[in-house]
Design a protein around this motif. Structure first.
Motif, PDB file in Angstrom:
ATOM      1  N   LEU A  42      -0.779  11.225  -3.200  1.00 14.12           N
ATOM      2  CA  LEU A  42      -0.946   9.841  -3.642  1.00 14.12           C
ATOM      3  C   LEU A  42      -1.998   9.749  -4.741  1.00 14.12           C
ATOM      4  O   LEU A  42      -1.830   8.997  -5.706  1.00 14.12           O
ATOM      5  N   HIS A  51       5.543   5.078 -10.285  1.00 14.15           N
ATOM      6  CA  HIS A  51       5.034   4.116  -9.296  1.00 14.15           C
ATOM      7  C   HIS A  51       5.312   2.685  -9.744  1.00 14.15           C
ATOM      8  O   HIS A  51       5.793   1.859  -8.969  1.00 14.15           O
ATOM      9  N   GLU A 104      -1.125  -2.201  -4.625  1.00 19.85           N
ATOM     10  CA  GLU A 104      -1.617  -0.832  -4.527  1.00 19.85           C
ATOM     11  C   GLU A 104      -1.996  -0.481  -3.090  1.00 19.85           C
ATOM     12  O   GLU A 104      -1.666   0.598  -2.600  1.00 19.85           O
ATOM     13  N   GLU A 105      -2.661  -1.392  -2.388  1.00 21.00           N
ATOM     14  CA  GLU A 105      -3.011  -1.137  -0.984  1.00 21.00           C
ATOM     15  C   GLU A 105      -1.761  -0.957  -0.139  1.00 21.00           C
ATOM     16  O   GLU A 105      -1.670  -0.051   0.685  1.00 21.00           O
ATOM     17  N   VAL A 113      -8.398   7.097  -2.858  1.00 24.53           N
ATOM     18  CA  VAL A 113      -7.161   6.731  -2.151  1.00 24.53           C
ATOM     19  C   VAL A 113      -7.442   6.528  -0.667  1.00 24.53           C
ATOM     20  O   VAL A 113      -6.944   5.582  -0.051  1.00 24.53           O
ATOM     21  N   SER A 142       3.087   4.424   2.068  1.00 26.26           N
ATOM     22  CA  SER A 142       3.393   5.812   1.689  1.00 26.26           C
ATOM     23  C   SER A 142       2.731   6.796   2.634  1.00 26.26           C
ATOM     24  O   SER A 142       3.337   7.787   3.040  1.00 26.26           O
ATOM     25  N   TYR A 198       1.218  -0.034  -1.161  1.00 23.27           N
ATOM     26  CA  TYR A 198       1.886   1.211  -1.540  1.00 23.27           C
ATOM     27  C   TYR A 198       1.217   2.408  -0.863  1.00 23.27           C
ATOM     28  O   TYR A 198       1.893   3.254  -0.277  1.00 23.27           O
ATOM     29  N   VAL A 199      -0.108   2.472  -0.930  1.00 20.96           N
ATOM     30  CA  VAL A 199      -0.830   3.602  -0.336  1.00 20.96           C
ATOM     31  C   VAL A 199      -0.633   3.611   1.173  1.00 20.96           C
ATOM     32  O   VAL A 199      -0.346   4.656   1.771  1.00 20.96           O
ATOM     33  N   ALA A 202      -6.862   3.085   1.470  1.00 17.86           N
ATOM     34  CA  ALA A 202      -6.126   3.008   2.734  1.00 17.86           C
ATOM     35  C   ALA A 202      -6.993   2.404   3.831  1.00 17.86           C
ATOM     36  O   ALA A 202      -6.538   1.562   4.617  1.00 17.86           O
ATOM     37  N   TYR A 240      -2.801  12.184   1.131  1.00 13.46           N
ATOM     38  CA  TYR A 240      -3.682  11.477   0.202  1.00 13.46           C
ATOM     39  C   TYR A 240      -3.800  12.211  -1.133  1.00 13.46           C
ATOM     40  O   TYR A 240      -3.940  11.586  -2.176  1.00 13.46           O
TER      41      TYR A 240
END
Length: 174
Positions: free
Chosen positions: A138, A70, A120-121, A149, A127, A123-124, A153, A135
């Motif tokens: 992830l 990641h 991170e937000e 996760v 993705s 990416y989640v 999101a 989830y």
């Protein structure tokens, strides 16, 4: 992994064989490019080799590996953003002016809106909503619980709804 961190090369080969497909698929799903996925995949195992002494053998290996993957992907995205290349096909924007300008303004607006999120937000959210990752996957990659996760999101979506849009921009739906 403990044997490998102690210098056993056969252990590295076993780890490589066990995770090579998943690691490659991880990068290919996110880049959509065979070449980028191959480069990142090779870089991943190089980083794993370099960081083998930092691995805590009491913890599961897969989340550690995918956390490195990641970070490598985030670094690659940042590097690509800083060194954006314009394909030759895009250099002919004048012939497609209205469509091209719309697409560019929408892309810029999307970047601006997503820029309001943490890495991170973003990416989640991308993705899960764009690439269709679950989830659970992830959570494994990030070394977090599925609930954490989902909360990430949800928080990202709330933050996106609060970002003001420019007057010409359409709503962004992910």
């Amino acid at each position: 992994m403990g044997w490998y961190s102690d210098g056993d090369s056969r252990a590295f080969e076993a780890l490589f064989e066990r995770y090579e497909r998943r690691a490659y698929a991880f990068f290919f799903k996110r880049t959509g490019s065979v070449e980028r996925a191959q480069d990142l995949y090779q870089d991943l195992f190089l980083r794993v080799h370099r960081a083998r002494h930092d691995y805590d053998c009491q913890r599961p290996f897969a989340p550690w590996l995918f956390q490195i993957a990641h970070r490598l992907l985030v670094d690659d995205v940042r590097r690509a953003y800083r060194h954006r290349e314009v394909p030759l096909e895009s250099s002919n924007l004048h012939s497609r002016a209205s469509h091209g300008e719309n697409a560019l303004s929408e892309r810029d607006e999307l970047r601006r809106v997503l820029g309001a999120l943490t890495v991170e937000e973003r990416y989640v959210l991308v993705s899960a909503k764009v690439h269709g990752l679950g989830y659970a996957e992830l959570a494994e990659q990030l070394g977090k619980s599925v609930d954490a996760v989902k909360q990430l999101a949800s928080r990202a979506m709330r933050r996106l709804r609060g970002v003001p849009r420019t007057s010409f921009a359409r709503p962004v739906h992910l």
